[in-house]
Design a protein around this motif. Structure first.
Motif, PDB file in Angstrom:
ATOM      1  N   VAL A  31       0.815  -1.211   0.000  1.00 59.86           N
ATOM      2  CA  VAL A  31       0.000   0.000   0.000  1.00 59.86           C
ATOM      3  C   VAL A  31       0.852   1.266   0.000  1.00 59.86           C
ATOM      4  O   VAL A  31       0.332   2.372  -0.111  1.00 59.86           O
ATOM      5  CB  VAL A  31      -0.952  -0.010   1.204  1.00 59.86           C
ATOM      6  CG1 VAL A  31      -0.213   0.302   2.503  1.00 59.86           C
ATOM      7  CG2 VAL A  31      -2.119   0.944   0.996  1.00 59.86           C
ATOM      8  N   SER A  32       2.178   1.102   0.084  1.00 56.01           N
ATOM      9  CA  SER A  32       3.040   2.280   0.126  1.00 56.01           C
ATOM     10  C   SER A  32       4.453   1.912  -0.315  1.00 56.01           C
ATOM     11  O   SER A  32       4.838   0.740  -0.338  1.00 56.01           O
ATOM     12  CB  SER A  32       3.083   2.873   1.543  1.00 56.01           C
ATOM     13  OG  SER A  32       3.639   1.931   2.456  1.00 56.01           O
ATOM     14  N   VAL A  33       5.217   2.934  -0.651  1.00 56.18           N
ATOM     15  CA  VAL A  33       6.651   2.821  -0.917  1.00 56.18           C
ATOM     16  C   VAL A  33       7.345   3.830  -0.007  1.00 56.18           C
ATOM     17  O   VAL A  33       6.992   5.015  -0.020  1.00 56.18           O
ATOM     18  CB  VAL A  33       6.981   3.114  -2.397  1.00 56.18           C
ATOM     19  CG1 VAL A  33       8.492   3.115  -2.611  1.00 56.18           C
ATOM     20  CG2 VAL A  33       6.317   2.090  -3.312  1.00 56.18           C
ATOM     21  N   ASP A  34       8.270   3.356   0.803  1.00 54.44           N
ATOM     22  CA  ASP A  34       8.947   4.220   1.785  1.00 54.44           C
ATOM     23  C   ASP A  34       7.942   4.915   2.706  1.00 54.44           C
ATOM     24  O   ASP A  34       8.104   6.076   3.079  1.00 54.44           O
ATOM     25  CB  ASP A  34       9.820   5.266   1.086  1.00 54.44           C
ATOM     26  CG  ASP A  34      10.991   4.641   0.341  1.00 54.44           C
ATOM     27  OD1 ASP A  34      11.478   3.581   0.787  1.00 54.44           O
ATOM     28  OD2 ASP A  34      11.397   5.209  -0.686  1.00 54.44           O
ATOM     29  N   GLY A  35       6.867   4.177   3.043  1.00 56.37           N
ATOM     30  CA  GLY A  35       5.921   4.674   4.021  1.00 56.37           C
ATOM     31  C   GLY A  35       4.842   5.598   3.493  1.00 56.37           C
ATOM     32  O   GLY A  35       3.984   6.050   4.253  1.00 56.37           O
ATOM     33  N   ARG A  36       4.842   5.874   2.170  1.00 56.07           N
ATOM     34  CA  ARG A  36       3.840   6.785   1.627  1.00 56.07           C
ATOM     35  C   ARG A  36       3.244   6.203   0.347  1.00 56.07           C
ATOM     36  O   ARG A  36       3.928   5.528  -0.428  1.00 56.07           O
ATOM     37  CB  ARG A  36       4.441   8.163   1.333  1.00 56.07           C
ATOM     38  CG  ARG A  36       4.983   8.876   2.557  1.00 56.07           C
ATOM     39  CD  ARG A  36       5.320  10.321   2.251  1.00 56.07           C
ATOM     40  NE  ARG A  36       4.139  11.075   1.851  1.00 56.07           N
ATOM     41  CZ  ARG A  36       4.190  12.340   1.414  1.00 56.07           C
ATOM     42  NH1 ARG A  36       5.351  12.971   1.315  1.00 56.07           N
ATOM     43  NH2 ARG A  36       3.088  12.973   1.068  1.00 56.07           N
ATOM     44  N   SER A  37       1.969   6.491   0.133  1.00 57.23           N
ATOM     45  CA  SER A  37       1.288   5.971  -1.058  1.00 57.23           C
ATOM     46  C   SER A  37       1.732   6.669  -2.328  1.00 57.23           C
ATOM     47  O   SER A  37       1.516   6.159  -3.430  1.00 57.23           O
ATOM     48  CB  SER A  37      -0.228   6.129  -0.895  1.00 57.23           C
ATOM     49  OG  SER A  37      -0.585   7.492  -0.758  1.00 57.23           O
ATOM     50  N   ALA A  63      -5.963   9.049  11.800  1.00 60.67           N
ATOM     51  CA  ALA A  63      -5.022  10.098  12.206  1.00 60.67           C
ATOM     52  C   ALA A  63      -3.602   9.791  11.732  1.00 60.67           C
ATOM     53  O   ALA A  63      -2.874  10.698  11.307  1.00 60.67           O
ATOM     54  CB  ALA A  63      -5.045  10.265  13.723  1.00 60.67           C
ATOM     55  N   GLY A  64      -3.186   8.532  11.796  1.00 56.08           N
ATOM     56  CA  GLY A  64      -1.838   8.173  11.364  1.00 56.08           C
ATOM     57  C   GLY A  64      -1.602   8.484   9.902  1.00 56.08           C
ATOM     58  O   GLY A  64      -0.544   9.004   9.516  1.00 56.08           O
ATOM     59  N   THR A  65      -2.578   8.173   9.068  1.00 53.93           N
ATOM     60  CA  THR A  65      -2.463   8.466   7.643  1.00 53.93           C
ATOM     61  C   THR A  65      -2.483   9.967   7.400  1.00 53.93           C
ATOM     62  O   THR A  65      -1.730  10.487   6.566  1.00 53.93           O
ATOM     63  CB  THR A  65      -3.614   7.790   6.862  1.00 53.93           C
ATOM     64  OG1 THR A  65      -3.476   6.381   6.993  1.00 53.93           O
ATOM     65  CG2 THR A  65      -3.593   8.169   5.396  1.00 53.93           C
ATOM     66  N   ALA A  66      -3.334  10.685   8.118  1.00 58.02           N
ATOM     67  CA  ALA A  66      -3.399  12.141   7.956  1.00 58.02           C
ATOM     68  C   ALA A  66      -2.047  12.786   8.271  1.00 58.02           C
ATOM     69  O   ALA A  66      -1.612  13.714   7.577  1.00 58.02           O
ATOM     70  CB  ALA A  66      -4.485  12.718   8.847  1.00 58.02           C
ATOM     71  N   ARG A  67      -1.359  12.278   9.295  1.00 59.23           N
ATOM     72  CA  ARG A  67      -0.045  12.825   9.637  1.00 59.23           C
ATOM     73  C   ARG A  67       1.004  12.407   8.610  1.00 59.23           C
ATOM     74  O   ARG A  67       1.773  13.239   8.117  1.00 59.23           O
ATOM     75  CB  ARG A  67       0.378  12.358  11.033  1.00 59.23           C
ATOM     76  CG  ARG A  67      -0.450  12.934  12.186  1.00 59.23           C
ATOM     77  CD  ARG A  67       0.225  12.669  13.527  1.00 59.23           C
ATOM     78  NE  ARG A  67       0.502  11.244  13.707  1.00 59.23           N
ATOM     79  CZ  ARG A  67      -0.332  10.377  14.269  1.00 59.23           C
ATOM     80  NH1 ARG A  67      -1.512  10.801  14.702  1.00 59.23           N
ATOM     81  NH2 ARG A  67      -0.011   9.113  14.410  1.00 59.23           N
ATOM     82  N   ALA A  68       1.050  11.115   8.283  1.00 59.98           N
ATOM     83  CA  ALA A  68       2.089  10.604   7.382  1.00 59.98           C
ATOM     84  C   ALA A  68       1.988  11.202   5.988  1.00 59.98           C
ATOM     85  O   ALA A  68       3.010  11.462   5.335  1.00 59.98           O
ATOM     86  CB  ALA A  68       2.006   9.075   7.309  1.00 59.98           C
ATOM     87  N   GLU A  69       0.758  11.416   5.523  1.00 60.37           N
ATOM     88  CA  GLU A  69       0.558  11.918   4.163  1.00 60.37           C
ATOM     89  C   GLU A  69       0.452  13.442   4.110  1.00 60.37           C
ATOM     90  O   GLU A  69       0.256  14.012   3.034  1.00 60.37           O
ATOM     91  CB  GLU A  69      -0.711  11.295   3.566  1.00 60.37           C
ATOM     92  CG  GLU A  69      -0.686   9.775   3.482  1.00 60.37           C
ATOM     93  CD  GLU A  69       0.174   9.280   2.333  1.00 60.37           C
ATOM     94  OE1 GLU A  69       0.608  10.102   1.506  1.00 60.37           O
ATOM     95  OE2 GLU A  69       0.423   8.053   2.262  1.00 60.37           O
ATOM     96  N   GLY A  70       0.581  14.094   5.262  1.00 61.44           N
ATOM     97  CA  GLY A  70       0.543  15.550   5.288  1.00 61.44           C
ATOM     98  C   GLY A  70      -0.784  16.137   4.848  1.00 61.44           C
ATOM     99  O   GLY A  70      -0.827  17.130   4.106  1.00 61.44           O
TER     100      GLY A  70
END
Length: 217
Positions: A31-37, A63-70
């Motif tokens: 679902v991601s590469v280097d932690g981001r989609s 919330a985790g996705t909102a933070r990680a994906e900015g």
């Protein structure tokens, strides 16, 4: 397809609350590469992603996705509220979600969470953990019936476990990534959800698949 044809194909059923999950994954399920989609993205994926937002009443995200994906808030001419789920209160008022928006986000949490003071519409759904069924009902009570679930995998898995997901728009990127990235859904073991394939589109080597839960209407 034209934008009008694509919108008609992907539109939500009228007259009911409907949750559509929107995800991109590699061919081998990452679902991601280097932690981001973003590492899986393509013009085709971006088009479907933006269409999902244009057709929806609200974006639902963990919330985790909102933070990680900015994630930022609603900034377009038709403000689309962002609803963020957090069971621990792991949000801070300096996030772009709160500082760069036209309308206050919706924060869905539980009574036990230690939530800081946030410029948001706070919805308490549950005591010790977020009651996702109640969360969907609270969104519907605000007139937000077309729900675009953007992740992450844990929230998607939890929504599946509660039987709250009606459809899935899945873009398959022509990549093999291996590694330890999550699948699009993680969480408790649940009986498999039976889906029916509603449409298949292709742009270059990218597949765009649209599924509905069998028996839904």
């Amino acid at each position: 397809m034209t934008d009008t044809e694509l919108a008609a194909l992907y539109d939500y059923p009228p007259g009911r609350t409907w949750v559509t999950a929107n995800f991109v994954s590699s061919v081998d399920g990452a679902v991601s590469v280097d932690g981001r989609s973003a590492g899986l993205g393509s013009p085709a994926d971006k088009r479907i992603f933006l269409l999902g937002r244009e057709l929806a009443d609200v974006v639902l995200v963990g919330a985790g996705t909102a933070r990680a994906e900015g994630y930022r808030g609603a900034r377009r001419e038709r403000p689309l509220p962002i609803a963020v789920v957090t069971g621990r209160g792991a949000l801070s008022p300096d996030l772009p979600l709160f500082t760069d928006t036209k309308v206050p986000p919706i924060v869905i949490t539980c009574a036990a969470a230690r939530l800081p003071d946030l410029p948001a519409d706070v919805v308490v759904a549950g005591e010790t953990e977020v009651d996702l069924g109640l969360a969907v009902s609270e969104l519907a009570a605000r007139g937000l019936h077309k729900i675009d679930l953007e992740g992450g995998p844990r929230l998607f898995g939890a929504m599946l476990a509660r039987g709250l997901v009606d459809g899935l728009n899945l873009t398959v990127a022509p990549l093999l990534t291996a590694g330890d990235a999550d699948r699009i859904a993680t969480g408790p073991v649940v009986p498999p959800v039976d889906l029916e394939l509603a449409s298949v589109l292709r742009e270059d080597d990218v597949l765009m698949l649209r599924y509905r839960r069998r028996g839904s209407s």
